[in-house]
Design a protein around this motif. Structure first.
Motif, short mmCIF file in Angstrom:
data_model
loop_
_atom_site.label_atom_id
_atom_site.label_comp_id
_atom_site.label_asym_id
_atom_site.label_seq_id
_atom_site.Cartn_x
_atom_site.Cartn_y
_atom_site.Cartn_z
N LEU A 54 48.50 31.89 45.72
CA LEU A 54 48.22 32.63 45.03
C LEU A 54 47.41 32.86 44.14
N ALA A 116 39.82 34.71 43.09
CA ALA A 116 40.93 34.63 44.12
C ALA A 116 41.01 33.87 45.27
N LEU A 118 43.34 31.24 47.10
CA LEU A 118 44.67 30.22 48.13
C LEU A 118 44.90 28.27 47.76
#
Length: 133
Positions: A54, A116, A118
């Motif tokens: 992440l 962000a 992932l």
């Protein structure tokens, strides 16, 4: 897992390492994945463990746990106006202001930044059938 819906459950996931670069905070994780034909974490499906990273852009660590290796007992991530409490959809790539909060026996991990992403790595390992209603 093709044509299925997938989400990461922060509870039952692990932070394995916390890396800082000039551009980001990168968390190496082992995540618990809910996979379902319906709504992951709500409809019946399967549970899996998988390695992931992440990445939080322009990240800064506002609070760090006592150990970088921690089991997450509760977690959330907010990106802009979107709040993901304990369950985040996969794929996960968002821009905007980020606040990540993971709690565990080792303490609190609080990371703030911009954007962000992932990324899942390797092959998932089957854990269990899940039977939510």
């Amino acid at each position: 897992m093709q044509n299925k819906h997938c989400a990461v459950e922060f509870h039952d996931s692990w932070v394995e390492a916390i890396d800082r670069t000039d551009e980001a905070v990168v968390l190496r994780l082992e995540v618990y994945l809910h996979v379902s034909d319906g709504r992951p974490g709500q409809d019946p499906g399967t549970g899996w463990m998988q390695q992931a990273t992440l990445t939080i852009g322009s990240g800064s660590i506002a609070s760090a746990p006592l150990a970088a290796n921690m089991r997450i007992s509760d977690g959330s991530i907010q990106v802009g106006e979107e709040y993901f409490g304990n369950l985040a959809p996969v794929p996960f790539k968002h821009s905007g202001a980020v606040t990540l909060r993971f709690e565990g026996a080792e303490g609190l991990l609080l990371v703030k930044g911009q954007g962000a992403t992932l990324t899942l790595h390797g092959e998932p390992r089957f854990v269990e059938e899940t039977h939510w209603h």
